[in-house]
Design a protein around this motif. Sequence first.
Motif, PDB file in Angstrom:
ATOM      1  N   SER A 113      37.245  58.006  41.066  1.00  0.00           N
ATOM      2  CA  SER A 113      36.434  57.555  40.663  1.00  0.00           C
ATOM      3  C   SER A 113      35.776  56.013  40.720  1.00  0.00           C
ATOM      4  O   SER A 113      34.431  55.819  40.945  1.00  0.00           O
ATOM      5  N   LEU A 114      36.894  55.557  41.321  1.00  0.00           N
ATOM      6  CA  LEU A 114      36.609  54.484  41.009  1.00  0.00           C
ATOM      7  C   LEU A 114      35.683  53.911  43.055  1.00  0.00           C
ATOM      8  O   LEU A 114      34.772  53.215  43.066  1.00  0.00           O
ATOM      9  N   LEU A 115      35.977  54.864  43.430  1.00  0.00           N
ATOM     10  CA  LEU A 115      35.547  55.243  45.470  1.00  0.00           C
ATOM     11  C   LEU A 115      34.543  55.659  44.710  1.00  0.00           C
ATOM     12  O   LEU A 115      33.146  55.139  45.487  1.00  0.00           O
ATOM     13  N   LEU A 116      33.963  56.193  44.048  1.00  0.00           N
ATOM     14  CA  LEU A 116      32.428  56.565  43.443  1.00  0.00           C
ATOM     15  C   LEU A 116      32.009  55.568  43.215  1.00  0.00           C
ATOM     16  O   LEU A 116      30.411  55.613  44.137  1.00  0.00           O
ATOM     17  N   LEU A 117      32.259  55.154  42.281  1.00  0.00           N
ATOM     18  CA  LEU A 117      31.742  53.802  41.648  1.00  0.00           C
ATOM     19  C   LEU A 117      31.257  53.191  43.040  1.00  0.00           C
ATOM     20  O   LEU A 117      30.017  52.624  42.164  1.00  0.00           O
ATOM     21  N   MET A 118      31.946  52.567  43.620  1.00  0.00           N
ATOM     22  CA  MET A 118      31.891  51.916  44.820  1.00  0.00           C
ATOM     23  C   MET A 118      31.025  51.763  45.177  1.00  0.00           C
ATOM     24  O   MET A 118      29.975  50.865  46.190  1.00  0.00           O
ATOM     25  N   ALA A 119      30.884  53.393  45.879  1.00  0.00           N
ATOM     26  CA  ALA A 119      29.765  53.658  46.647  1.00  0.00           C
ATOM     27  C   ALA A 119      28.512  53.632  45.880  1.00  0.00           C
ATOM     28  O   ALA A 119      27.223  52.900  46.685  1.00  0.00           O
ATOM     29  N   ILE A 135      25.297  38.015  40.349  1.00  0.00           N
ATOM     30  CA  ILE A 135      26.675  37.320  40.533  1.00  0.00           C
ATOM     31  C   ILE A 135      27.183  37.329  41.505  1.00  0.00           C
ATOM     32  O   ILE A 135      28.527  36.895  41.288  1.00  0.00           O
ATOM     33  N   GLY A 136      26.846  37.808  42.625  1.00  0.00           N
ATOM     34  CA  GLY A 136      27.678  38.388  43.923  1.00  0.00           C
ATOM     35  C   GLY A 136      28.646  38.958  43.225  1.00  0.00           C
ATOM     36  O   GLY A 136      29.017  39.359  42.583  1.00  0.00           O
ATOM     37  N   LEU A 137      30.061  39.269  43.949  1.00  0.00           N
ATOM     38  CA  LEU A 137      30.962  39.767  44.497  1.00  0.00           C
ATOM     39  C   LEU A 137      31.482  39.936  42.588  1.00  0.00           C
ATOM     40  O   LEU A 137      32.402  40.318  42.118  1.00  0.00           O
ATOM     41  N   TRP A 138      31.830  39.043  42.251  1.00  0.00           N
ATOM     42  CA  TRP A 138      32.106  39.316  40.920  1.00  0.00           C
ATOM     43  C   TRP A 138      31.950  40.503  40.138  1.00  0.00           C
ATOM     44  O   TRP A 138      32.227  40.423  39.309  1.00  0.00           O
ATOM     45  N   LEU A 139      30.441  41.245  40.279  1.00  0.00           N
ATOM     46  CA  LEU A 139      30.369  41.950  39.373  1.00  0.00           C
ATOM     47  C   LEU A 139      30.880  43.220  40.255  1.00  0.00           C
ATOM     48  O   LEU A 139      31.510  43.824  39.153  1.00  0.00           O
ATOM     49  N   VAL A 140      31.631  43.015  41.229  1.00  0.00           N
ATOM     50  CA  VAL A 140      32.733  44.100  41.451  1.00  0.00           C
ATOM     51  C   VAL A 140      33.681  43.738  40.297  1.00  0.00           C
ATOM     52  O   VAL A 140      34.088  44.991  40.385  1.00  0.00           O
ATOM     53  N   VAL A 141      33.931  42.581  40.793  1.00  0.00           N
ATOM     54  CA  VAL A 141      35.013  42.596  39.654  1.00  0.00           C
ATOM     55  C   VAL A 141      34.702  42.633  38.403  1.00  0.00           C
ATOM     56  O   VAL A 141      36.059  43.451  37.929  1.00  0.00           O
ATOM     57  N   VAL A 142      34.665  42.752  37.701  1.00  0.00           N
ATOM     58  CA  VAL A 142      33.649  42.730  36.567  1.00  0.00           C
ATOM     59  C   VAL A 142      33.608  44.736  36.166  1.00  0.00           C
ATOM     60  O   VAL A 142      34.412  44.829  35.288  1.00  0.00           O
ATOM     61  N   LEU A 143      33.316  45.155  37.311  1.00  0.00           N
ATOM     62  CA  LEU A 143      33.396  46.585  37.392  1.00  0.00           C
ATOM     63  C   LEU A 143      34.489  47.119  36.995  1.00  0.00           C
ATOM     64  O   LEU A 143      34.767  48.361  36.723  1.00  0.00           O
TER      65      LEU A 143
END
Lengths: 414, 254
Positions: A113-119, A135-143
């Motif tokens: 489910s993380l892979l799906l979210l990242m896609a 906010i750049g890659l910080w959003l990815v970290v938060v997610l």
Amino acid sequence: MAEQNEIVELWYSRKRSFTREIIPYLRYMAQSGFPAFLSLISIVSIIQYISLINNVPPNLPIAWIGAIILTPFLSYSPLRTYLQHPDLIFLMPAEHQLAPYVKLSSKRSFRNSLLLLMALVLIFWPLYRQSEGYIGLWLVVVLIILKSLNSYFAWQERRLNWNSTRMSLRILRWLLMFVVVLSWLMHRNLIVELVLTVAVAALLFVIYRRLGKFDFPWQRLIDEEKATLRRLFAFFNWFIDVKGAPPIVKPRRYMAWLIKTVKYSQSNTFSFLHIITFVRTEIGGICVRLLLLGGLIIYLFAAEQGLNGWGVVVSYVIAGMLISLQIGTLRKTHRHAIWRDIFPLQTQLQHKQLIAVERMLNYVTLALLLLPTIPMWGAGGTQLVAMLVFLALYPIWRSRRLAVRLKKEDEDDF
Amino acid sequence: MKTVLHVEQLSGGYSPNRAIIHELNFDIKAGEMIGLIGVNGAGKSTTIKHVLGLMTPHQGRIEINGITLKDNVEQYRSGYTYVPETPILFEEMTVEEHLRLTAMAYGVPQGQFEVQSEQLLERFHMTKKRKALTAHLSKGMKQKVMIMSALLAKPSLFIIDEPFLGLDPLAIRSLLQELVEVKQSGSAILMSSHILATIEHYCDRFIMLDQGKIVAQGTLQEMLQQANERNNQTRLAVTGLEEAFYALLNGGDA
């Protein structure tokens, strides 16, 4: 140690046998042309999306769109455990040794489910970059952090004693996640966003901690596994007859008017049966979801006059065909029902009524799909005619095809 | 009395080479309730499936109201209703819709259906469950829906396989009352059951199967007489159907 290895091996052997079981169905799906359908939809959508990215309207609420799209993928945390009913007898005594088993399931489900979210994030990124709250890659970290929290809370929900509490908390969690994601996408004040995230996590943590829970929610996990398999096989049933499983049944009161359209008479017996089957089983549920999704895509094309209006036609045809494919599975639901051979009615009557019901449902859904095309009616005369021709002829073609199939199936049964 | 079901020299099974039931002969007349009894695997369900037309006999003839399945499928099927041992329902339907479907299938006039379904729902204490999906009912309630559906159709023959399984005592009493009324209205009933103590008070005749053959048939008195004749070694008088059943089954070892 040896017992722990056996538990781990059990998980892997169940995973392998599941894979072995579905491979033939995947092959049938691939042969059906469905992947081509999906590719077509994807290509059309990508073209449309690229044009949107290149010309983002000034007031487009990117943060809201992002929150609406990302929240379900963030909050929904399915868990495949491969548990079965007999496990209540054979595996339950080993409950205290099941930690590695659950860990494998959790890891696999979280990863998928993380892979799906990242896609999804990747797709959303070009639009997100143009938003004010970037906010750049910080959003990815938060997610990633939020996804981990959701997986943990979803597991706690599964352990709750009462289903009603579980449902209420799930709704609360989804709503809170929506607010948190929206706040990060808008990004007004980092401190506020951090405090909000921590507060939501703490609130949920406290609530789940206080409620009564099972040590290991056997029944719920088995039910979840069953429901997942049912949905999966209902999907494969589009392409080939799948081993029998009782259908998932829901009242769907908003569609009950369809049932009332069938008049009381002996000659309508099977129409009555098939309409109810459509409304209450997953067939109707999937059709409604496809109708909404297809309608949304068609509307977006119509509003933008995408591909000179032909994008609307293509998406209309694809959505119509997909829904029709789903309606077509009605044929299989009562094919082996004993009552077919006991009711004092001719098999031909059942065939006739099944064909009529399918044709009617195809006309209704195609007519409903025309509604979101309204924004392009003034500009696209030829395109509108093309869709009307499709609406008029496709259900007839499907009916003829169904008649041939039913005849062949009867000959095979005989 | 008119013969509703006529079975003559009936043999059959699941494969063409191996018969499970052998040369069965029996008749059921209008207004009769017949108890089909025997141990598990005696051939009761196979007999019923042949009568329903779900299996092709190896040999023999089955007539319902003088018509065979080959003569006219619809007419043959309209002559009976069936209540299976395990409820087989359309799980997506509500109780009310299930009754409606059966009534439609058997051509019951709408007015009659509305009055009778109300009465049946009340009699079987299912009025509050009328809008419930059958998927969400208990096994006993599902069985009640099956029975109500059969009663709605009102054909000349009721074929009922183990009707008491899963039913509560109130429902059993309601069912038996209904069956007595059905009988009095002139319909015939073929009922398979293991609850011998109950059916001995209600059935007019019994057919006892063992290893696919009829080993005894007749009224309760005739069954007792046959059992006593076989049981003469022990010199104990057989007084009930259950004792008769053991005596006839074991050839005198009751």
